[in-house]
Each structure stands twice: as C-alpha cells, then as structure tokens.
Design an enzyme around this catalytic site. Structure first.
Site, PDB file in Angstrom:
ATOM      1  N   LEU A  72      -5.976   7.359  -3.880  1.00 35.28           N
ATOM      2  CA  LEU A  72      -4.615   7.229  -4.400  1.00 35.28           C
ATOM      3  C   LEU A  72      -4.215   8.362  -5.343  1.00 35.28           C
ATOM      4  CD1 LEU A  72      -4.377   3.353  -4.804  1.00 35.28           C
ATOM      5  CD2 LEU A  72      -3.172   4.777  -3.152  1.00 35.28           C
ATOM      6  N   CYS A 129      -5.620  -1.480  -1.285  1.00 38.13           N
ATOM      7  CA  CYS A 129      -6.319  -0.208  -1.106  1.00 38.13           C
ATOM      8  C   CYS A 129      -7.818  -0.436  -1.301  1.00 38.13           C
ATOM      9  CB  CYS A 129      -5.839   0.849  -2.090  1.00 38.13           C
ATOM     10  SG  CYS A 129      -6.746   2.393  -1.874  1.00 38.13           S
ATOM     11  N   ASN A 191      -3.658  -2.988   5.924  1.00 40.70           N
ATOM     12  CA  ASN A 191      -4.215  -1.792   5.315  1.00 40.70           C
ATOM     13  C   ASN A 191      -5.540  -1.522   6.049  1.00 40.70           C
ATOM     14  OD1 ASN A 191      -4.856   0.337   3.505  1.00 40.70           O
ATOM     15  ND2 ASN A 191      -3.669  -0.683   1.895  1.00 40.70           N
ATOM     16  N   GLY A 264       0.924   5.190  10.893  1.00 42.33           N
ATOM     17  CA  GLY A 264       0.166   5.977   9.925  1.00 42.33           C
ATOM     18  C   GLY A 264      -0.569   7.128  10.572  1.00 42.33           C
TER      19      GLY A 264
END
Ligand SMILES: Cc1cc2nc3c(=O)[nH]c(=O)nc-3n(C[C@H](O)[C@H](O)[C@H](O)COP(=O)(O)O)c2cc1C
Lengths: 311, 270
Positions: A72, A129, A191, A264
C-alpha cells in the site's frame, strides 16, 4: 442498449470499473484511455499519511496469475485531493477512492476528508489487503471488525460506501451480511488470495515481503463462486472481480450476481482492454436480446439441467 | 503516447545459446522511441505466461528510404517469456506496447560520453550511440561480459566510431575481470575540467559500483535500471527504486515512469 448500472445512489454509465492498485490514481492512464468512458476508476489504497510500501521485488508471476505485495504505497488522502482529484475531475472520471486505515478512526478520518472534497463518487473500504501488518485485513477477517469499520464510516459520510471483502475467510457471505447491516451501499470482492512462491534454488520467497496476494485468471472460478454466495445473501449490489480478462469473464461475474465488475491484473496485460470489454458486452447483449445490462445480473440457472435430448 | 502493436516478427538472429536479437515490425513505436525507452512485450497470447516483459528498444530498424519500420530487442533467455522470444519465428506476432519511460539525457558535443554495459545491459546503448554520433559526441563503450562469446555487436559500435573498452570474466577478450576496473582508471586519468557524462546499464551490483565510481570523480551518471515490472504505465507500483529525498530519507519511485533512466547519485543503493 443501456449499459448503465447503479451502486446505491451512484449511477455508472457502464459496469466496467478499474480495480484498486491496478490503475494507479487513474491520471497515469489519462492520455491513453478516455477515463470518462469507464464506469468508474478505483484509486490505489489511501491512508491518512503517505506510505512507502514494501521493498522490491514486489510481484512474481505465477501460472495464469501473479502474486503481489506492494504494501500500500500511497501519497495519503490530502495529497490525493490536492494533486490528483482536480485532473480526474477535468477528465470526467467517476472516482471511487480505496480507503485504508490502521484504526477505525483512521478509516473515518480519511473518509471524512474525501467526503469534503469535490469529485469523489464513492468510497471503497479496503478491509482486505493481505499485505500489511496492521489494519486492513484484520478488520476484514472479523465480522465485528467489518461491522465496526462500516458503521464508523457510515456516520461521517453520505457518499456510497462499499467495503471490499477478502476471500481469505471461510464464509464470505456472512461478511457481506455484516456490511449490509452496518449500512454499506454495496460490497466489492474479491481482494487477493494470500499466497506464497518460493525460489527452490535459494529457498527464499520470490517477493521481498515473503507472502503476497494472488490475482489474475487463476483465481476466477473461486471469485465467481464467492460473488454468487454474496449475491444470494444480501440485497445491496455486489461488485465482482478476480481474474476478468475479457468480456466473457465480465459477463460470467454479472450472471453470477455482480451488478458491476472490476478489472485489475488484466489492465497490466492490456491497458487498452476497456473498449474491447464494452464491445464484447454489447455484442453479447445483441446476440441474447438484452436491452439493459442489468437484466443479466444474477441470472445464472442453478436448478437441475434439462437434457437437450429430453432423455 | 505509447502505441499497442501486434508486431510481426521480421527476423530472429541467434547470437549465442542464450542470446538473440528479435526484429519486430512496429513503425509507430520505432518512430516515437528515444534512447533509453522501453517496450512491454507479451511473448504469447493467452494466460500463461500472463504478464508482459519490459525490453529496451535495442535498434530502430529502417526501411530502404530510411523511415523507421521496426525495432529490435536484445533478448537473453532466463524464463518462460524470454524462452518464447528466443524461439520466435518470422511470421509469429508478439504484442508490443511502447515506447515507454524516461530516456537518457543525450550529451552534447562539448562533453564526452562513456557508456558502461554489463551483459544484456548493452541493450539501450545502440540507440544512444546513434544519437550521440548524430551530435558528433566522442563516445566510449565500456562493455563487460562473462566471455568473448557473449560480447555482441562490437562491429556495430565500431562502425559508429565508438571506442571500445572490453572486459571478460574469463579473460577471453579484452581485460580479465569486471568493467569497473578500467572505468575507474580512465576516470582517474580524465582531465577534471573536461566535461563527461557516464551512462550505465547492467546487473544491479555493476550499476551500484558504477554510480559510486562516477560519484567519486564527481561525474554525472545516468543508469538504466531493470526491475520486475507489472504494467509499464505507473499503474501497479511493482518496479520501485528507493531514491533519496531532501528529508534525509527515501522515496520509492516507479522506475517505469520516473525511469528507467535515473540519476545514479539519487538512488539509495542497497
Ligand atoms: C499490484 C496489485 C495491487 C493492488 N492494490 C490494491 C489496493 O491498493 N487496494 C485494494 O483494495 N486492492 C488492491 N489490489 C487487488 C485488486 O484490486 C483486485 O481485488 C485483485 O487483484 C483481483 O482482481 P484481478 O484478478 O482482476 O486483478 C491489488 C492488486 C494487484 C495485482
């Protein structure tokens, strides 16, 4: 043909959304792709402050997929509002911000800053995440944590909020339910799947962080299953993703129950994928005589299959 | 603006058991590329291998009239994608996206240009040598490899009037050892007031040594870094390089858009 879809109070001109962390802040692609032609773009995850993320190597390719542990890296919410949002507005992009936090207060504070800014269409809460130590997935792996983050953010914003769920749980649908009960307008999933790749020569992990998140076509069937489970469990829209490489894959998610889809990893392989996806969806709608793309959502037939021979 | 081209393979020239030069038909990319830029190449259609790989534009290939017709890649087979590119045949197509990234600063005639290449790090220097030649810049190529069989395109550079300083690890051609040794000696001997620009591309250890050596003699140095890249567009934050910032700390820059050419003295070498 009507490609528009609704995510809570937000209307997207089409169901194709750039997934977080796979499209920078959107501005990187502004000269290549007409940002206003996408349903929306989701930014890279943002905390209150800037973060430098993990050391390189941060990715490794796997069979039909990839592992990432970016950690991140990001410029922080305020700088995003000052430096990136104005250009995104000029380009006519529909902007969803991926919001991160190490504490519930941080999620709320970042969401408040974004709500006060001009040009944010919705908030995607990154509680999933797999690559950072505190925050994120620790909320996303607990039903109470999920409920608490969503409730806290609900109190500070009128923007549509969409928690992003992790697939690293046994019963993902219960997390969709907890989100709905806490006032979420939608949920997005999946995710990445927590995973590991080892170099057998050196006996070391191939990415610096050791563990990483698996994305790409390798995860698609599991992601489709999870999207379908959530679709059955909640009334709010489900935004689906995981290994979408072409229009067929996007349609598969919508038929499973996704109101919109995110792309993605495929964007890395083909940055010009967007018009191909739209064309493919239009072509399918024509062949199957759909006038609204929303008519497709959740139409998977799970009953007993009738034998075409009648036997 | 980068272009996405389904590029026909025009020729595949094997240089050794591991290296080849792949010529691709991609006029739009060739016309736009500047020295140091790269392309993202997908070796096979389908999901496996999935991602594109970054390659320096090795040569800009021209047609009979001198117009850019294609580009070549200097490829070394080390994994599935590079293996496919080693085996590619005329008539195959590969997806080629570019040109991408920040190019070298081409020195002007008042300076000398020294290019330092290690192994497949030769790749960005053919176009740079061309551009330097067009400006009549006196140019030297310091080029190191494992052995004589892995020093390529020497005549190409000679024809451009580039002086060659060669090293091999086994001593089969040029000086035995690493390329930093002759670089260091030449830097020591170079008149301090005579402007000089150092460019480097190669393995990380060589780049770090080159950066350190250039800095010791107060010479500007640009390096072309090679990182594992996901997208080439700044979308994924995979290919980062730690760069010093003015707060005594570091910042991770994306080498695909801030680089691949970066000022060597600002990189935080590990
Ligand atoms: C390099 C990379 C970075 C990512 N960064 C983020 C992020 O910052 N926030 C987030 O919520 N998801 C992030 N993701 C997850 C994606 O948004 C997406 O959920 C996942 O990759 C599955 O979709 P795909 O198979 O189409 O890539 C990232 C994925 C990749 C590959």
């Amino acid at each position: 043909m009507d490609l528009s879809v609704r995510i809570g109070s937000l209307t997207l001109t089409n169901p194709l959304v750039a997934a977080s962390g796979c499209f920078g802040y959107g501005v990187e692609y502004a000269d290549l792709v007409d940002l206003s032609s996408l349903g929306a773009i989701v930014t890279k995850g943002l905390f209150l402050e800037a973060r430098e993320g993990h050391r390189a190597p941060r990715i490794v390719e796997t069979p039909a997929g990839m592992l990432n542990a970016i950690g991140l890296q990001g410029i922080g919410a305020r700088r995003f509002v000052e430096d990136k949002l104005p250009e995104l507005r000029t380009r006519g992009a529909t902007v969803i911000v991926n919001v991160c936090g190490t504490t519930i207060d941080e999620y709320a504070e970042v969401s408040r800053i974004l709500s006060d800014a001009e040009g944010v269409a919705a908030i995607e809460l990154n509680i999933s995440c797999p690559n950072i130590k505190e925050g994120g997935i620790q909320f996303g792996c607990s039903l109470d944590g999920t409920f608490d983050v969503v409730s806290a953010v609900r109190k500070v914003t009128r923007l549509p909020i969409m928690p992003k769920l992790t697939p690293n749980v046994t019963d993902v649908a219960s997390f969709a339910r907890a989100s709905e009960q806490a006032g979420a307008d939608a949920v997005s999933l999946v995710n990445t799947f927590l995973a590991m790749v080892i170099d057998v020569e050196t006996r070391r992990p191939k990415i610096a962080n050791g563990l990483g998140g698996l994305s790409g076509p390798a995860i698609r069937p599991i992601a489709v299953r999870m999207v379908h489970e959530c679709y059955e469990a909640v009334k709010i829209p489900v935004v689906g993703m995981g290994g979408i490489m072409n229009a067929r894959d996007a349609l598969e998610f919508m038929i499973a129950g996704a109101a919109a889809v995110q792309i993605g990893t495929a964007n890395f392989v083909d940055p010009l994928i967007w018009t191909k996806l739209t064309d493919g969806i239009r072509d399918y709608m024509q062949r199957h005589q759909f006038t609204r793309v929303t008519e497709l959502v959740g139409t998977v037939q799970t009953g007993p299959v009738e034998s075409p021979t009648g036997a | 603006m980068p272009f996405d081209v389904a590029a026909d393979v025009m020729a595949n020239t094997r240089l050794s058991a591991d290296y080849n030069v792949l010529a691709l038909s991609a006029p739009a990319i060739a016309a736009a590329a500047t020295p140091g830029q790269f392309v993202m190449v997908k070796a096979a259609s389908g999901d496996d291998p999935l991602l594109r790989r970054p390659f320096s534009v090795f040569e800009v290939l021209r047609d009979a009239a001198g117009a850019p017709a294609g580009l070549s890649l200097l490829n070394k087979r080390i994994g599935p994608s590079t293996e496919l590119l080693y085996r590619a045949q005329p008539g195959d197509t590969v997806a080629c996206f570019g040109p991408l990234g920040r190019p070298f600063t081409v020195a002007d005639r008042s300076a000398q240009a020294w290019m330092v290449a290690g192994g497949v790090g030769l790749a960005p220097f053919a176009t740079l040598a061309d551009a330097l030649g067009a400006r009549s810049v006196s140019t030297t190529l310091f080029y190191g490899a494992r052995s004589r069989a892995e020093l390529f395109y020497l005549d190409f550079f000679r024809r451009l009037g580039v002086e060659l300083v060669l090293t091999t690890e086994d001593g089969s051609l040029g000086e035995r050892g690493r390329i930093i040794a002759p670089l260091d000696r030449r830097l020591a001997a170079h008149a301090p007031h005579a402007p000089l620009m150092v460019y480097a591309c190669g393995p990380e250890g060589m780049l770090a040594a080159c950066a350190k050596t250039a800095a010791r003699y107060g010479r500007p140095c640009e390096v072309s870094v090679e990182r594992i890249m996901g997208c080439g567009m700044g979308g994924c934050y995979s290919c980062v390089v730690p760069m010093r910032n003015d707060r005594g700390s570091f910042h991770h820059v994306r080498s695909c858009i801030a680089g691949p050419v970066l000022p060597a003295d600002q990189i935080l070498w590990e």
